[in-house]
Design a protein around this motif. Sequence first.
Motif, short mmCIF file in Angstrom:
data_model
loop_
_atom_site.label_atom_id
_atom_site.label_comp_id
_atom_site.label_asym_id
_atom_site.label_seq_id
_atom_site.Cartn_x
_atom_site.Cartn_y
_atom_site.Cartn_z
N ALA A 135 3.39 -14.63 -9.74
CA ALA A 135 2.87 -15.46 -10.95
C ALA A 135 2.72 -14.44 -11.99
CB ALA A 135 1.53 -15.91 -10.33
N ALA A 136 2.11 -13.12 -11.64
CA ALA A 136 1.70 -12.11 -12.75
C ALA A 136 3.07 -11.82 -13.34
CB ALA A 136 1.13 -10.85 -12.06
N THR A 137 4.03 -11.69 -12.84
CA THR A 137 5.48 -11.24 -13.50
C THR A 137 5.82 -12.11 -14.52
OG1 THR A 137 5.92 -9.99 -11.50
CG2 THR A 137 7.89 -10.39 -12.84
N ARG A 138 5.72 -13.46 -14.04
CA ARG A 138 6.05 -14.80 -14.68
C ARG A 138 5.20 -14.84 -16.05
NH1 ARG A 138 10.52 -18.08 -13.25
NH2 ARG A 138 9.35 -20.01 -13.72
N ILE A 139 4.06 -14.47 -15.81
CA ILE A 139 2.85 -14.53 -17.19
C ILE A 139 3.10 -13.42 -18.01
CG2 ILE A 139 0.53 -14.76 -17.60
CD1 ILE A 139 0.16 -16.07 -14.79
N ALA A 140 3.10 -12.16 -17.33
CA ALA A 140 2.97 -10.98 -18.39
C ALA A 140 4.32 -10.61 -18.76
CB ALA A 140 2.28 -9.72 -17.62
N GLY A 141 5.43 -11.13 -18.12
CA GLY A 141 6.84 -10.50 -18.23
C GLY A 141 7.14 -9.44 -17.34
N ARG A 142 8.51 -9.46 -17.16
CA ARG A 142 8.98 -8.16 -16.43
C ARG A 142 8.64 -6.85 -17.07
NH1 ARG A 142 11.80 -8.16 -11.73
NH2 ARG A 142 12.08 -10.45 -11.97
N GLY A 143 8.09 -5.82 -16.28
CA GLY A 143 7.94 -4.59 -16.91
C GLY A 143 6.82 -4.20 -17.53
N ALA A 144 6.02 -5.32 -17.72
CA ALA A 144 4.74 -5.38 -18.16
C ALA A 144 3.64 -4.97 -17.46
CB ALA A 144 4.24 -6.63 -19.12
N LEU A 145 3.76 -5.09 -16.01
CA LEU A 145 2.87 -4.90 -15.18
C LEU A 145 2.93 -3.13 -14.98
CD1 LEU A 145 3.03 -7.72 -12.83
CD2 LEU A 145 1.21 -7.29 -14.48
N PRO A 146 1.75 -2.51 -14.62
CA PRO A 146 1.70 -1.22 -14.29
C PRO A 146 2.59 -1.08 -13.04
CG PRO A 146 -0.38 -2.01 -14.07
CD PRO A 146 0.35 -3.03 -14.60
N GLU A 147 3.03 0.10 -12.91
CA GLU A 147 3.72 0.54 -11.45
C GLU A 147 2.46 0.84 -10.58
OE1 GLU A 147 7.03 1.20 -10.35
OE2 GLU A 147 7.32 -0.23 -12.14
N PRO A 148 2.76 0.45 -9.13
CA PRO A 148 1.72 1.04 -8.05
C PRO A 148 1.82 2.40 -8.18
CG PRO A 148 3.74 -0.13 -7.22
CD PRO A 148 4.01 -0.25 -8.60
N LEU A 149 0.86 3.02 -7.52
CA LEU A 149 0.45 4.36 -7.24
C LEU A 149 1.52 4.73 -5.88
CD1 LEU A 149 -3.40 4.32 -7.00
CD2 LEU A 149 -1.93 5.11 -9.07
N GLU A 150 1.76 6.07 -5.80
CA GLU A 150 2.64 6.41 -4.78
C GLU A 150 1.65 6.36 -3.54
OE1 GLU A 150 5.45 10.03 -3.47
OE2 GLU A 150 4.91 9.88 -5.59
N TYR A 151 2.04 5.99 -2.48
CA TYR A 151 1.24 6.10 -1.07
C TYR A 151 1.09 7.23 -0.60
CZ TYR A 151 -0.46 4.85 3.45
OH TYR A 151 -1.32 4.87 4.55
N PRO A 152 0.10 7.87 -0.39
CA PRO A 152 -0.08 9.33 -0.13
C PRO A 152 0.70 9.76 1.25
CG PRO A 152 -2.31 8.41 -0.62
CD PRO A 152 -1.12 7.40 -0.44
N ARG A 153 1.73 10.50 1.15
CA ARG A 153 2.48 10.63 2.66
C ARG A 153 1.64 11.22 3.63
NH1 ARG A 153 8.08 11.21 2.05
NH2 ARG A 153 7.86 12.58 3.91
N ALA A 154 0.48 12.01 3.30
CA ALA A 154 -0.14 12.68 4.47
C ALA A 154 -0.86 11.55 4.93
CB ALA A 154 -1.11 13.65 3.82
N LEU A 155 -1.14 10.52 4.51
CA LEU A 155 -2.13 9.55 5.16
C LEU A 155 -1.42 8.74 6.12
CD1 LEU A 155 -4.22 7.26 2.61
CD2 LEU A 155 -4.79 8.44 4.66
N GLY A 156 0.13 8.46 6.04
CA GLY A 156 0.93 7.89 6.97
C GLY A 156 0.42 6.69 7.57
#
Lengths: 473, 44
Positions: A152-173
Motif C-alpha cells: 500500500a505504501a509503495t502504491r501511495i508514495a510511488g516506487r522508490g519514494a520510500l527509504p531503503e531499510p537499514l542493513e541487518y547487523p551481521r553480528a546479531l545473526g
Amino acid sequence: MRRRALAAAGVAAGLALLLPATAAAHGLVGKQDLPIPRWLFAWGAAGVLIVSFVALATLWPSPRLQELRERAVWRVPGARALEVLGGAIGVVVFAVVVYAGLAGSQSPQENLAPTFIYYVFWVGIPFLSFLVGDVFRLFNPWRAIARAVAWAATRIAGRGALPEPLEYPRALGRWPAAIGILAFAWVELVYVDRDDPSTLAIMALAYAAVQLVGMSLYGIDPWLRNADPFGVTFSLLSRLAPLRWHDGRLLARRPLAGIVGLDPRPGTVALVCVMIGTTSFDGFSMGTVWNDVAPDLQRVFMDLGIGAETALQIAFTIGLVAMVLLVAALYRLGVEGMRTVGEAHSARELAGAFAHTLVPIALAYLVAHYFSALTYQAQAMAYLISDPLGDGSNLFGTASASIDYGWISANAIWYVQVGALIVGHVCGLILAHDRALALYRDVRAATRSQYWMLVVMVGFTSLGLWLLSAASQ
Amino acid sequence: MSGPVLAHIGHWWTSILYVAPVVVVVVWLALQSWRAKRRDPERR
C-alpha cells in the motif's frame, strides 16, 4: 586437550545426573505396562547409536549430503493468490485468538487462546514443518501485514519514494530468535500467569508490534530470516522436510539434505541449544529430582526477603537457564573432542560447521516431549473453535465434543517417543559423519573426530529417555 | 548438602542407570586412545 575433554565428559555426565531429565512435561501419559524397565530402553538406544556409528565408519566413506539437489514436482496454480489467501487466514486467526484472549472467559480450559498458542501454534506447526515444509511462512500474520503495508505504501508514495531499510547487523545473526524462544519458554514454563488468556493476548500483541517495527527498520525478509523467533525456529525445522515451497513450486529433496546448507551465522548454535534445553527443562521440571531441589532453592531466595511466588519463579528461571547451559556444554564437549584430531579447525569453526546436526535432535526432543500433548490437547480444538470465548456459543455445532483419552495407549505413546529420540539422534550422527568427511582429510580422521560426538549423542539420548521416564512416573 | 541428597536417594538412584551408556562409551574411547598411544608414542 584429551584430559580436558575427559574432564568435561565427567562434568557433563555428573550434571546430567544431578539435573535429571526431560521429555514429557506437557505430555499426558497414562500408566504404561512395558515389557522391560525403562532404563533398558536407554541402553538399547545407546546400542543402536554405537552400531550406527560403526556402520557409518565402514559403509559411508565419502560425503553424500553436502550437495543439495532438488527437483520440482509440482507448479502450484495461482501461487500468488494462494500466498495472499494464506496471509489473510493467518491474520484472521491471529485476530480471533487475541480477541478470544481479551474478551472471552478467563478460564484457560474454556478459552481458545492458551490451547491455540501452546499446542496448535507452538507444537502443531513444528510437526507440520518437518513433514511438509515451512507452512508458517505462508500463514505468518506479521509477514502478511508487513507485506500489505509495504504494498500500500509503495502504491501511495510511488516506487522508490520510500527509504531503503537499514542493513541487518551481521553480528546479531539469529541471537534475537534465540533470546525470543528463551523468553517464550520462560513464559510457558516459569511465569505464574502463563495460562491467563488476557495476559497471553497482550503478549501476542506486543510480539506482533516488535515484529512489525523490526521489519519496518530492517526489511521484511532480513528480519524474518534472523530475528522473528517463531519464524526462524519453524523455518529451521522445515529444513528437515523432504519438501520445500519456493517461488510457486513444490520442490522435493532427499531427507536431511535441506538442513546441510544451514548457514551457521551468529546465534545459530544458541538457538538450537535453547530449543533442546527448554524442552528438556519442561520434562525435568515435572520429575522428582527437580521437585526435591526446587523448594530448597526457593527457600534460599525467600530467606533474602523475596516473596514465595517470585522466589519460586527465580528458582525455575535458574533451572531453565542451567538446562540450556548443560545442553550447550554437551555440544561444546563434542566440539572440543573433534579438535583433538589435530587438524587446524578452531572451536568456533567446528561449532558452526556441525550446528545443523543438533536440529534433528531438537525435533526429536520436541516430538518425544509433546507427542502425547498434541494427540490429546489438539482434540480440544474441536470444541474451542465452536466456543472460542467460552461463553456457551456453538458456532460449528461441535461445542459438545470432548477429548478421547483412549484412542492411543500409553505404551504406544512411549514407543513413539523412544522411536523419535533414536531416529533423531541417528540422523544427527549421519549429518555429523557426512560433514566430518567433508572437513577432514580421510575417513579415519573423520571417524576419529566423531568419537566425542558419539558421546554427545549417547548423552542426549540418555538424557531424553531419563526425562521421559521421570515425567512418566 | 549430602544429607538432603542422601535422604532423597530413593527418588534418583535409578537415574544412574541412564548415565551408564555414556560412561561405557567414554571408557571405551579412553581405552582406544590409550591403546593407540601405546602403539604410536609420537601421536598426541
